[in-house]
Design an enzyme around this catalytic site. Structure first.
Site, mmCIF file in Angstrom:
data_model
loop_
_atom_site.group_PDB
_atom_site.id
_atom_site.type_symbol
_atom_site.label_atom_id
_atom_site.label_comp_id
_atom_site.label_asym_id
_atom_site.label_seq_id
_atom_site.Cartn_x
_atom_site.Cartn_y
_atom_site.Cartn_z
ATOM 1 N N ASP A 46 -2.759 0.671 10.479
ATOM 2 C CA ASP A 46 -1.761 0.579 9.412
ATOM 3 C C ASP A 46 -1.065 -0.777 9.531
ATOM 4 O O ASP A 46 -0.673 -1.175 10.634
ATOM 5 C CB ASP A 46 -0.740 1.714 9.568
ATOM 6 C CG ASP A 46 0.266 1.734 8.443
ATOM 7 O OD1 ASP A 46 -0.110 2.118 7.323
ATOM 8 O OD2 ASP A 46 1.433 1.360 8.677
ATOM 9 N N ASN A 54 4.753 -7.124 -0.160
ATOM 10 C CA ASN A 54 4.627 -7.041 -1.618
ATOM 11 C C ASN A 54 5.965 -7.284 -2.311
ATOM 12 O O ASN A 54 6.028 -8.001 -3.308
ATOM 13 C CB ASN A 54 4.076 -5.681 -2.034
ATOM 14 C CG ASN A 54 2.572 -5.592 -1.914
ATOM 15 O OD1 ASN A 54 1.882 -6.602 -1.935
ATOM 16 N ND2 ASN A 54 2.073 -4.390 -1.802
ATOM 17 N N HIS A 59 2.393 -8.997 -5.221
ATOM 18 C CA HIS A 59 1.132 -8.315 -4.929
ATOM 19 C C HIS A 59 -0.027 -9.263 -4.614
ATOM 20 O O HIS A 59 -0.873 -8.918 -3.774
ATOM 21 C CB HIS A 59 0.779 -7.335 -6.052
ATOM 22 C CG HIS A 59 1.689 -6.147 -6.073
ATOM 23 N ND1 HIS A 59 1.502 -5.077 -5.238
ATOM 24 C CD2 HIS A 59 2.805 -5.885 -6.796
ATOM 25 C CE1 HIS A 59 2.459 -4.188 -5.447
ATOM 26 N NE2 HIS A 59 3.267 -4.659 -6.389
ATOM 27 N N ASP A 63 -2.335 -8.740 -1.429
ATOM 28 C CA ASP A 63 -3.803 -8.672 -1.496
ATOM 29 C C ASP A 63 -4.434 -9.632 -0.491
ATOM 30 O O ASP A 63 -5.421 -9.299 0.169
ATOM 31 C CB ASP A 63 -4.297 -9.007 -2.905
ATOM 32 C CG ASP A 63 -3.938 -7.944 -3.931
ATOM 33 O OD1 ASP A 63 -3.460 -6.854 -3.544
ATOM 34 O OD2 ASP A 63 -4.129 -8.219 -5.129
ATOM 35 N N GLU A 89 -2.615 0.382 2.583
ATOM 36 C CA GLU A 89 -2.636 -0.622 3.643
ATOM 37 C C GLU A 89 -3.167 -0.026 4.944
ATOM 38 O O GLU A 89 -2.858 -0.481 6.027
ATOM 39 C CB GLU A 89 -1.247 -1.245 3.856
ATOM 40 C CG GLU A 89 -0.251 -0.363 4.555
ATOM 41 C CD GLU A 89 0.485 0.630 3.664
ATOM 42 O OE1 GLU A 89 1.375 1.312 4.187
ATOM 43 O OE2 GLU A 89 0.186 0.744 2.466
#
Length: 143
Positions: A46, A54, A59, A63, A89
């Site tokens: 994680d 974010n 975003h 990414d 994630e």
């Protein structure tokens, strides 16, 4: 060019296995490990505080981080191991022929690699993230 059949097996954002493909591989490997009484470990990875990336940078930055984490982990696994995107994630690693102690050693190596990695994004030329990893594993028999 991506084969139309790959869309189901590869996560388009990260380039690693999709959840669907990963779960299929997991069932296969659990059965194989049980049948041949071989070690198998599963690791869940994680990205810590990913929502903050974010929220702070957008975003596209998130990414970039997802791709970078996935590719760094993938590059440090054996060919017999598998990484896939399990959720937003979250990634899952299938570590064949790997007991829990070996998986813990690998997890620490991956954690350190990601911690040292830097992402160059607008507003932060040296963004870093950390990961948390949980491991389950063992050796069992289907008999």
């Amino acid at each position: 060019m991506v084969d139309k059949n790959d869309k189901v097996t590869v996560d388009r954002l990260t380039g690693v296995a999709s959840r669907q493909a990963l779960l299929g591989d997991l069932f296969t490997e659990v059965e194989r490990a049980g049948r041949y009484e071989r070690a198998l470990s599963i690791a869940f990875v994680d990205i810590d505080h990913f929502k903050a990336v974010n929220d702070s940078y957008g975003h596209p930055a998130g990414d970039l981080v997802l791709r970078g984490v996935a590719q760094t982990i993938a590059a440090n696994l054996r060919a017999s191991d598998r990484i896939g995107r399990y959720g937003g994630e979250e990634f899952m690693l299938i570590l064949t022929e790997t007991d829990v102690e070996e998986a813990a050693t690998l997890s620490e190596k991956l954690r350190e690699l990601i911690e040292r990695k830097r992402f160059s994004i607008e507003g932060n030329d040296a963004l870093s993230v950390t990961i948390s990893i949980g491991i389950a594993g063992g050796c069992s028999s289907l008999r």
